[in-house]
Design a protein around this motif. Structure first.
Motif, PDB file in Angstrom:
ATOM      1  N   PRO A 177       0.841  -1.201   0.000  1.00  0.00           N
ATOM      2  CA  PRO A 177       0.000   0.000   0.000  1.00  0.00           C
ATOM      3  C   PRO A 177       0.873   1.246   0.000  1.00  0.00           C
ATOM      4  O   PRO A 177       1.952   1.257   0.595  1.00  0.00           O
ATOM      5  N   TYR A 178       0.394   2.264  -0.685  1.00  0.00           N
ATOM      6  CA  TYR A 178       1.183   3.494  -0.732  1.00  0.00           C
ATOM      7  C   TYR A 178       1.175   4.126   0.650  1.00  0.00           C
ATOM      8  O   TYR A 178       0.111   4.321   1.251  1.00  0.00           O
ATOM      9  N   PRO A 179       2.337   4.431   1.172  1.00  0.00           N
ATOM     10  CA  PRO A 179       2.414   4.906   2.565  1.00  0.00           C
ATOM     11  C   PRO A 179       1.888   6.324   2.731  1.00  0.00           C
ATOM     12  O   PRO A 179       2.018   7.163   1.848  1.00  0.00           O
ATOM     13  N   HIS A 180       1.303   6.559   3.873  1.00  0.00           N
ATOM     14  CA  HIS A 180       0.919   7.924   4.230  1.00  0.00           C
ATOM     15  C   HIS A 180       2.160   8.673   4.708  1.00  0.00           C
ATOM     16  O   HIS A 180       2.961   8.146   5.464  1.00  0.00           O
ATOM     17  N   SER A 181       2.330   9.876   4.227  1.00  0.00           N
ATOM     18  CA  SER A 181       3.469  10.677   4.668  1.00  0.00           C
ATOM     19  C   SER A 181       3.016  12.095   4.960  1.00  0.00           C
ATOM     20  O   SER A 181       2.086  12.613   4.332  1.00  0.00           O
ATOM     21  N   SER A 182       3.666  12.703   5.908  1.00  0.00           N
ATOM     22  CA  SER A 182       3.367  14.083   6.270  1.00  0.00           C
ATOM     23  C   SER A 182       3.877  15.015   5.186  1.00  0.00           C
ATOM     24  O   SER A 182       5.029  14.908   4.757  1.00  0.00           O
ATOM     25  N   MET A 183       3.037  15.900   4.721  1.00  0.00           N
ATOM     26  CA  MET A 183       3.400  16.796   3.632  1.00  0.00           C
ATOM     27  C   MET A 183       3.456  18.243   4.122  1.00  0.00           C
ATOM     28  O   MET A 183       2.646  18.658   4.960  1.00  0.00           O
ATOM     29  N   GLU A 184       4.385  18.991   3.597  1.00  0.00           N
ATOM     30  CA  GLU A 184       4.556  20.393   3.963  1.00  0.00           C
ATOM     31  C   GLU A 184       3.304  21.199   3.646  1.00  0.00           C
ATOM     32  O   GLU A 184       2.741  21.084   2.549  1.00  0.00           O
ATOM     33  N   SER A 185       2.893  22.015   4.574  1.00  0.00           N
ATOM     34  CA  SER A 185       1.743  22.887   4.377  1.00  0.00           C
ATOM     35  C   SER A 185       2.133  24.116   3.572  1.00  0.00           C
ATOM     36  O   SER A 185       3.317  24.460   3.444  1.00  0.00           O
ATOM     37  N   GLY A 186       1.126  24.795   3.044  1.00  0.00           N
ATOM     38  CA  GLY A 186       1.379  26.030   2.328  1.00  0.00           C
ATOM     39  C   GLY A 186       1.724  27.158   3.278  1.00  0.00           C
ATOM     40  O   GLY A 186       1.583  27.034   4.505  1.00  0.00           O
ATOM     41  N   PRO A 187       2.179  28.283   2.759  1.00  0.00           N
ATOM     42  CA  PRO A 187       2.523  29.410   3.622  1.00  0.00           C
ATOM     43  C   PRO A 187       1.291  29.999   4.298  1.00  0.00           C
ATOM     44  O   PRO A 187       0.188  29.958   3.749  1.00  0.00           O
ATOM     45  N   GLU A 188       1.468  30.530   5.493  1.00  0.00           N
ATOM     46  CA  GLU A 188       0.354  31.075   6.260  1.00  0.00           C
ATOM     47  C   GLU A 188      -0.323  32.239   5.546  1.00  0.00           C
ATOM     48  O   GLU A 188      -1.516  32.480   5.745  1.00  0.00           O
ATOM     49  N   TYR A 189       0.426  32.958   4.720  1.00  0.00           N
ATOM     50  CA  TYR A 189      -0.128  34.139   4.058  1.00  0.00           C
ATOM     51  C   TYR A 189      -0.833  33.800   2.742  1.00  0.00           C
ATOM     52  O   TYR A 189      -1.286  34.699   2.032  1.00  0.00           O
ATOM     53  N   PHE A 190      -0.952  32.506   2.394  1.00  0.00           N
ATOM     54  CA  PHE A 190      -1.669  32.095   1.196  1.00  0.00           C
ATOM     55  C   PHE A 190      -2.956  31.364   1.580  1.00  0.00           C
ATOM     56  O   PHE A 190      -2.995  30.614   2.570  1.00  0.00           O
TER      57      PHE A 190
END
Length: 350
Positions: A177-190
């Protein structure tokens, strides 16, 4: 330093097709001694295929259990922030895919870590390593120095969507199964919409943003973006106009990527192959018309070596201390600033 020992962190599709397959054949320069992959069946399948002796479940285990001189970590860029800092803190030279990260802020953190630990972090802008691009850059610098063909005036990069795979073999797969990974969030000002636009832009066009600076050999800033998202223009510190045509049309079975560098009395043009085309370099066209000699065209012959293969060779040479890398993280950070400014500019049409 002689032959270096390389560890791989991630051997998915791009990890195999663009990177591992190229390092594995450079037997005089390196040896792939370990890989880390969170999908256990895929990890063992790939290790068996490429003769990699050590297999680890994750990057932490590889760092603790393998002796390596450098690491190739072809992760999705939004996962860099969760993996690359550990490698940098370990003081191991690392190669990552483009871009450096999603946001300027996370990119700044990675640059700061590389500087604090005095460790090499090469970002995979493979187009800089294409033999045609290397040749074109050299000729452009010669023309700028001599002034024989006038001033550098304009650079245009065109990259419509197309067949970027170019007939490359499919990667090895498994039923993990494709693993779940933590992904970088967008910038707070967007907003969420702006973050989606930023993600799309850096995924598709950050190569070209970087390639413009590579051929300019100086910084530039954005001056205009059309509301349809087809054209981006800018100006360099010395006043050279630049343009990026992102999607004026699309193709289904071809790849049409070109870079045109215009002087007053001639131009240098590069036509690049699909990114995953096997051992195929770009093509260079040089037009000269200085008014003193007969005008002419040149078509220098490039070696049968792909940008991905040359990129692997360039990273190895940098780790060995033979030559600088094509693009370190500090310069790659500038691409994220361009991307941020572009999304802000496009907001005016909302």
């Amino acid at each position: 330093m002689g032959k270096i020992k390389i560890g791989f962190v991630g051997v998915g599709g791009m990890g195999q097709m663009a990177h591992l397959s190229n390092y594995a054949v450079l037997r005089e320069e390196c040896e792939v001694v370990a890989l880390a992959e969170v999908r256990p069946k895929l990890a063992q399948t790939v290790a068996n295929r490429y003769g990699v002796p050590q297999v680890f479940a994750n990057h932490e285990d590889l760092l603790n259990g393998a002796q390596v001189d450098a690491i190739v970590a072809p992760q999705p860029y939004r996962a860099h922030y969760a993996i690359i800092p550990d490698i940098l803190r370990a003081g191991i030279p690392v190669f990552t895919e483009k871009p450096l990260s999603l946001t300027v802020e996370k990119g700044e953190q990675l640059v700061r870590l590389a500087e604090e630990h005095r460790v090499l972090h090469m970002v995979g802008y493979h187009k800089r390593s294409d033999p045609a691009m290397e040749y074109a850059r050299k000729r452009i610098e010669e023309w700028k120095a001599s002034g024989e063909y006038g001033k550098l005036q304009y650079i245009r990069v065109t990259m419509p969507p197309g067949d970027w795979i170019g007939g490359a073999d499919a990667p090895l797969q498994s039923d993990d199964p494709y693993p779940h990974s933590s992904m970088e969030s967008g910038p707070e000002y967007f907003s969420e919409e702006q973050t989606r636009e930023l993600d799309s832009f850096v995924n598709y066009y950050i190569h070209q943003v970087n390639a413009i600076r590579f051929l300019l050999h100086e910084p530039y800033r954005i001056t205009f973006g059309d509301r349809c998202g087809v054209l981006l223009t800018g100006e360099s510190d010395s006043g050279v106009t630049v343009a990026l045509e992102m999607a004026p049309y699309q193709t289904t079975i071809e790849w049409h990527e070109s870079l045109l560098v215009c002087f007053e009395k001639g131009f240098v043009r590069v036509d690049l192959p699909p990114p995953l085309a096997r051992q195929q370099a770009g093509k260079v066209t040089i037009m000269k018309d200085n008014g003193r000699e007969p005008s002419s065209y040149e078509y220098p012959i490039m070696p049968n070596r792909s940008a991905m293969r040359q990129q692997a060779m360039n990273f190895i040479a940098a780790v060995q201390g033979i030559r600088p890398v094509p693009c370190e993280s500090k310069e790659a950070l500038e691409d994220l600033k361009i991307a941020r400014d572009y999304i802000r500019l496009m907001q005016q049409y909302k």
